[in-house]
Design a protein around this motif. Sequence first.
Motif, PDB file in Angstrom:
ATOM      1  N   UNK A  73      20.911  39.476  45.020  1.00 47.46           N
ATOM      2  CA  UNK A  73      21.743  40.688  44.981  1.00 47.46           C
ATOM      3  C   UNK A  73      22.960  40.597  45.892  1.00 47.46           C
ATOM      4  N   UNK A  74      22.910  39.726  46.912  1.00 46.31           N
ATOM      5  CA  UNK A  74      24.007  39.651  47.882  1.00 46.31           C
ATOM      6  C   UNK A  74      24.649  38.269  47.916  1.00 46.31           C
ATOM      7  N   UNK A  75      24.436  37.489  46.871  1.00 46.75           N
ATOM      8  CA  UNK A  75      24.892  36.111  46.861  1.00 46.75           C
ATOM      9  C   UNK A  75      26.125  35.856  46.023  1.00 46.75           C
ATOM     10  N   UNK A  76      26.024  34.888  45.137  1.00 49.93           N
ATOM     11  CA  UNK A  76      27.177  34.411  44.372  1.00 49.93           C
ATOM     12  C   UNK A  76      27.757  35.474  43.451  1.00 49.93           C
ATOM     13  N   UNK A  77      26.917  36.273  42.828  1.00 47.53           N
ATOM     14  CA  UNK A  77      27.384  37.194  41.791  1.00 47.53           C
ATOM     15  C   UNK A  77      28.350  38.264  42.305  1.00 47.53           C
ATOM     16  N   UNK A  78      28.017  39.010  43.361  1.00 46.16           N
ATOM     17  CA  UNK A  78      28.983  40.018  43.820  1.00 46.16           C
ATOM     18  C   UNK A  78      30.297  39.416  44.278  1.00 46.16           C
ATOM     19  N   UNK A  79      30.242  38.284  44.955  1.00 42.87           N
ATOM     20  CA  UNK A  79      31.481  37.670  45.427  1.00 42.87           C
ATOM     21  C   UNK A  79      32.294  37.102  44.269  1.00 42.87           C
ATOM     22  N   UNK A  80      31.625  36.705  43.185  1.00 43.13           N
ATOM     23  CA  UNK A  80      32.363  36.271  41.992  1.00 43.13           C
ATOM     24  C   UNK A  80      33.124  37.441  41.374  1.00 43.13           C
ATOM     25  N   UNK A  81      32.513  38.625  41.369  1.00 41.74           N
ATOM     26  CA  UNK A  81      33.201  39.819  40.864  1.00 41.74           C
ATOM     27  C   UNK A  81      34.449  40.093  41.700  1.00 41.74           C
ATOM     28  N   UNK A  82      34.283  40.075  43.025  1.00 41.60           N
ATOM     29  CA  UNK A  82      35.431  40.304  43.908  1.00 41.60           C
ATOM     30  C   UNK A  82      36.502  39.243  43.702  1.00 41.60           C
ATOM     31  N   UNK A  83      36.070  37.992  43.581  1.00 40.40           N
ATOM     32  CA  UNK A  83      37.023  36.884  43.468  1.00 40.40           C
ATOM     33  C   UNK A  83      37.829  36.964  42.179  1.00 40.40           C
ATOM     34  N   UNK A  84      37.191  37.369  41.084  1.00 39.99           N
ATOM     35  CA  UNK A  84      37.904  37.474  39.817  1.00 39.99           C
ATOM     36  C   UNK A  84      39.046  38.478  39.923  1.00 39.99           C
ATOM     37  N   UNK A  85      38.727  39.687  40.388  1.00 40.72           N
ATOM     38  CA  UNK A  85      39.765  40.716  40.499  1.00 40.72           C
ATOM     39  C   UNK A  85      40.789  40.339  41.568  1.00 40.72           C
ATOM     40  N   UNK A  86      40.332  39.792  42.677  1.00 42.36           N
ATOM     41  CA  UNK A  86      41.246  39.401  43.742  1.00 42.36           C
ATOM     42  C   UNK A  86      42.206  38.310  43.321  1.00 42.36           C
ATOM     43  N   UNK A  87      41.696  37.291  42.629  1.00 39.78           N
ATOM     44  CA  UNK A  87      42.557  36.191  42.187  1.00 39.78           C
ATOM     45  C   UNK A  87      43.561  36.683  41.156  1.00 39.78           C
ATOM     46  N   UNK A  88      43.104  37.503  40.218  1.00 45.09           N
ATOM     47  CA  UNK A  88      44.013  38.025  39.198  1.00 45.09           C
ATOM     48  C   UNK A  88      45.107  38.888  39.833  1.00 45.09           C
ATOM     49  N   UNK A  89      44.724  39.770  40.753  1.00 46.48           N
ATOM     50  CA  UNK A  89      45.723  40.631  41.388  1.00 46.48           C
ATOM     51  C   UNK A  89      46.702  39.812  42.227  1.00 46.48           C
ATOM     52  N   UNK A  90      46.191  38.826  42.954  1.00 52.12           N
ATOM     53  CA  UNK A  90      47.063  37.993  43.779  1.00 52.12           C
ATOM     54  C   UNK A  90      48.038  37.200  42.913  1.00 52.12           C
ATOM     55  N   UNK A  91      47.545  36.634  41.823  1.00 48.86           N
ATOM     56  CA  UNK A  91      48.403  35.813  40.973  1.00 48.86           C
ATOM     57  C   UNK A  91      49.523  36.644  40.342  1.00 48.86           C
ATOM     58  N   UNK A  92      49.154  37.802  39.818  1.00 51.36           N
ATOM     59  CA  UNK A  92      50.169  38.634  39.166  1.00 51.36           C
ATOM     60  C   UNK A  92      51.135  39.236  40.181  1.00 51.36           C
ATOM     61  N   UNK A  93      50.678  39.476  41.400  1.00 54.88           N
ATOM     62  CA  UNK A  93      51.551  40.062  42.408  1.00 54.88           C
ATOM     63  C   UNK A  93      52.506  39.024  42.991  1.00 54.88           C
ATOM     64  N   UNK A  94      52.001  37.840  43.319  1.00 55.61           N
ATOM     65  CA  UNK A  94      52.807  36.860  44.040  1.00 55.61           C
ATOM     66  C   UNK A  94      53.445  35.800  43.147  1.00 55.61           C
ATOM     67  N   UNK A  95      52.887  35.594  41.956  1.00 57.98           N
ATOM     68  CA  UNK A  95      53.448  34.565  41.074  1.00 57.98           C
ATOM     69  C   UNK A  95      54.234  35.147  39.903  1.00 57.98           C
ATOM     70  N   UNK A  96      54.005  36.432  39.617  1.00 51.38           N
ATOM     71  CA  UNK A  96      54.682  37.051  38.475  1.00 51.38           C
ATOM     72  C   UNK A  96      55.369  38.361  38.861  1.00 51.38           C
ATOM     73  N   UNK A  97      55.552  38.569  40.178  1.00 49.95           N
ATOM     74  CA  UNK A  97      56.287  39.731  40.691  1.00 49.95           C
ATOM     75  C   UNK A  97      55.698  41.061  40.233  1.00 49.95           C
ATOM     76  N   UNK A  98      54.374  41.155  40.227  1.00 51.84           N
ATOM     77  CA  UNK A  98      53.708  42.401  39.855  1.00 51.84           C
ATOM     78  C   UNK A  98      53.725  43.417  40.981  1.00 51.84           C
ATOM     79  N   UNK A  99      53.193  44.602  40.692  1.00 56.15           N
ATOM     80  CA  UNK A  99      53.206  45.705  41.657  1.00 56.15           C
ATOM     81  C   UNK A  99      51.931  45.791  42.481  1.00 56.15           C
ATOM     82  N   UNK A 100      50.996  44.884  42.231  1.00 58.78           N
ATOM     83  CA  UNK A 100      49.720  44.954  42.918  1.00 58.78           C
ATOM     84  C   UNK A 100      48.786  45.990  42.331  1.00 58.78           C
TER      85      UNK A 100
END
Length: 526
Positions: free
Chosen positions: A131-158
């Motif tokens: 419950x506290x291992x790979x799965x929750x951090x994978x959820x966070x990482x997916x949204x975090x990576x997508x938001x970071x990429x669109x914000x810093x590589x494609x000039x998104x609004x965050x």
Amino acid sequence: MVFRVSIALVAVLVVLAGIAPGPFNDVVQTALVEVVRGAGWLYLLIVFLTLTFLLYLAFGRFGNLRIGGEDAEPDFSRASWLSMLFAAGMGIGLVFWGAAEPISHFVTPPEGLPPQSMDAARASMRYAFFHWGLHPWAIYALIGLAMAWFQYNRNGRGLISDMLQPVIGRYHRGWFGQLVNITAVVATAIGVATTLGFGTIQIAAGLQRVFGITAGVPLQMTVIGVAFVLYMASTASGVERGVKWLSNFNLGLATTLLAMLLVLGPTGFIFDIFTTTLGAYLNQLVTMSLRMSPFSDSTWVADWTIFYWAWWIAWAPFVGSFIARVSRGRSVREFVVGVVLAPTLLGFLWFSVFGGTALWSQLFGHVDLTQALSNGYETVLFTMFDSLPVSLLLSILALLLLMIFFITSADSAVLVLASMSTDEAGDPSLPRKLVWGVAVALIAAVLLLAGGLDALQGMITIAALPFALLMVLVMVSLYRVLDAESNRQRRLAQRGRHLIEAWIEREQAAQEEARVEAAEAGRDKP
């Protein structure tokens, strides 16, 4: 619009939970049963798919792509970065559940195991890891990576809606995008406030245990009031100062408490627990990831695993946005390893120490934690400390850790809520941070006063369902932009190689021509 509508919806939900907690809870629990019955399997499948997708990104052809561009440098040291991830992601939850969850699974085990048996003890640790291992951090990482990429590589609004642009096109700035952003803000506010409510309960229980102060409503409101002043001061100072400093200090304090418990507790037993449970976790990872209970009337998976997955999904916009904010300059591989694997290993160690000590105390008769559990999850940790040397010092350190985790979670949440409810990129204004800071404190206070935490937990599970579906679109969208960037860099590299090869060929031809001319000139001499 996102800001105004989100604040209005949060106010309505708090009023309903505060004025009529009973009927409100009945409606939510009825809807919750239907969601789990009809779509519980969907949570499990999508979260497992998310973990698989993140591992593919890290160790596939996209691993060397860099957030912010090829020349981007990280804004924070690796130690500060990891400490902020850990503090924002689940710090207060680890303290609350570190001893309580294994004992709860020991008393009411999964998979039809006999309660309070050795098999139940083994399963309790395995599912705590799960419950506290790979799965929750994978959820966070997916949204975090997508938001970071669109914000810093494609000039998104965050904003959450920006991540869907490759899939829905211009509608990411239209009504659909606004709806996505409003839902993200409301779910985040409720999720954070509910978690802070749990933290308040445990801090009050610890103060009663240590100092004898009655853990009633006045103490709980005082805890929230003091925390509000501190997390607003931290938020106002910005990520580079208050948030970073508190996160670094908190990681050091957590490490100190962990080390003390490791030394004072059953050290050999703890390491045996760690290795045995890690092996069982890896061996049964796929089975646990996709396990429902269609052949029995057990609600254990729904009560724990599905609820946890929904909770992590509801937290993902908040944690993902904060992770994105502090992760510029990291490669995709470094990002996934740092966000998924590193905190997971730290969480495994935490549960081995706290959960292992709790089970050891219970199994070998040092203290009755099942009785403490019947008095509330929040009492298990401090009751466990009573079976160890320097119990008062351990309790004081745990209280301090809880308070700072409370502050770091709240200041990160206020920062993210303010950012998610504005169209402008960059640091949001102080008045907007203040509004969300007050809102989070009021939600937690009203829910505690009205006893509405249970209803809001159910609401998190329900509200997370559309976000689970949204995560599938995010995976498609993220793959498209990373694939396009990978192909662009490959074409540039090929073009560079072709230019170099052409230059070498020209140089070789020129040298050959010069050699021939020199040879002919030599033959012409008498």
